[in-house]
Design an enzyme around this catalytic site. Sequence first.
Site, PDB file in Angstrom:
ATOM      1  CB  THR A  29      -0.913  -0.464   1.399  1.00  0.00           C
ATOM      2  OG1 THR A  29      -0.535  -0.076   2.721  1.00  0.00           O
ATOM      3  CG2 THR A  29      -2.019  -0.870   1.502  1.00  0.00           C
ATOM      4  CB  CYS A  33       0.602   1.367  10.128  1.00  0.00           C
ATOM      5  SG  CYS A  33      -0.462   1.185   8.844  1.00  0.00           S
ATOM      6  CB  CYS A  37      -2.372   0.424  12.481  1.00  0.00           C
ATOM      7  SG  CYS A  37      -3.461   0.408  11.134  1.00  0.00           S
ATOM      8  NE  ARG A  62      -0.338   7.211   0.576  1.00  0.00           N
ATOM      9  CZ  ARG A  62      -0.371   6.424  -0.234  1.00  0.00           C
ATOM     10  NH1 ARG A  62       0.742   6.094  -0.704  1.00  0.00           N
ATOM     11  NH2 ARG A  62      -1.507   5.501  -0.429  1.00  0.00           N
ATOM     12  CB  CYS A  64      -1.368   4.975   8.066  1.00  0.00           C
ATOM     13  SG  CYS A  64      -3.415   3.995   8.663  1.00  0.00           S
ATOM     14  CG  ASP A 444      18.986  13.850  48.468  1.00  0.00           C
ATOM     15  OD1 ASP A 444      18.464  14.787  48.182  1.00  0.00           O
ATOM     16  OD2 ASP A 444      18.217  12.748  49.235  1.00  0.00           O
TER      17      ASP A 444
END
Length: 489
Positions: A29, A33, A37, A62, A64, A444
């Site tokens: 695709t 993702c 997802c 790119r 999702c 401390d």
Amino acid sequence: MATHAIYERARLSRDARFDGRFFVGVHTTGIYCRPICPAVPPKPENIDFYETAAAASEAGLRPCLRCRPECAPASPAWNGTSTTVRRGLRLIADGALDEGSIEDLADRLGVTSRHLRRLFTEHLGASPQAVAHTQRLHFAKRLIDDTNLPMTEIAVAAGYGSTRRFNDAFKNTYARSPRELRKRRNHGSTSGGLLTVRLPWRAPFEETGLIDFYRDRATPGVEQVVDGGYFRSVRVAGEEGVIECRPVKADGAVHLTVHGIDTRHLFAVVQSVRSIFDLDAPVEDVHKLLRKDDVLKPMLRGRKGVRVPGAWDGFELAVRAILGQQISVKAATTLAGRIAQRYGEPLAVPDTLIASDVSLTHHFPTAEKLSRARFNNIGLVTARAETIRRLAKATVAGDVSFDAGQNVDDFCHDFTAIKGIGDWTAQYVAMRALKAPDAFPASDLGLLHALNLKGASGISALKRHAEQWRPWRAYAAMILWGSLSGSGG
């Protein structure tokens, strides 16, 4: 192979603990993702795993639009990376490549630009420029989806310089214009002249303990905790405003509302708030290691989401740490308020822009102002006043820096060279201002008391015991202080 198998199981089970730790590239695709997802999981032969969103983007994928990778909790900057890469990521997050070059960034890190590119590719699968680009792109996408800001303001806030570059970047990445993407989203959160941005955290998140920490140490007139929200006056690039940070457990995020701050400074403010609330802490890694210790294990019950509180300004925190030397938290807070009232600049943000029950009056004074301060009649002992003046002068001269990208050992060396500042103060400031996860103020008194240790022999014993807590000793310190209900810092 082991990592691949773990990622595959996390992907198939949609394990939220791995959200932001890796991304799934689906080559059929052309998208990448989050592991959570909700889409039908693709076949294993059609995917690859990427350690960062930038690496997935460089592979030509790119984001999702369904699972929105830009909303994933940020991957812990130090998780599985070299020290140089970790420091580089902190500087990039603070905008080091917005105007500076890769060579400038490499100089700040003490390496060559070629070596820096090699380290980023080796550990993150992407170049420093790709990391910076993806960071800005994701920030802009969240503003498109979650606010009603005009596109021109989003372009400026995300550092694109021009609306044309902004539009081109989104079309190249999403195959859609910013306006087309906005049509897909829910109603935004900009209203009444204010802007609220959702900053997701890496779960679990101990929001109550963090807010209580800030409430106990809030400098009067500069900071305030009201109704579970943290407010403070801020200055950004010479402009002033107020930030309101409200952890919302049901939403899994800190809701940041900015009052009187120009949109072009929004990214810097967001990055600072993420650091202040330690939103990207690798809590699972921390808990996995520290629970092996028989001393810490019972203290960790119900405290899986412990964070190390950050600081808006390193110099301000350093002054506060000096004030806290050998006195109570309450007394140090009172002195800090007196210094702010006398030497800080009055806050000019209109009261109408801030909640009616919040009383902020000043900005914390600058190093330049305190380098000349007399500190008379405010209850500060002479030795402490002289130490603060020496710190202020060293800061103005550039002998001491609170740059998050510097080597922690170098910082501690320079910091303790100032008369009146010892290892406790240096380690405490490194914990909170430099966000050094392994900084540890072993001397401390609260830490010693938590383990029933005393004196020099106790400090030596604590240091030896703490070796097994590396590289998360700062988180161990927070757990020990928390066991004393109010001790520390």
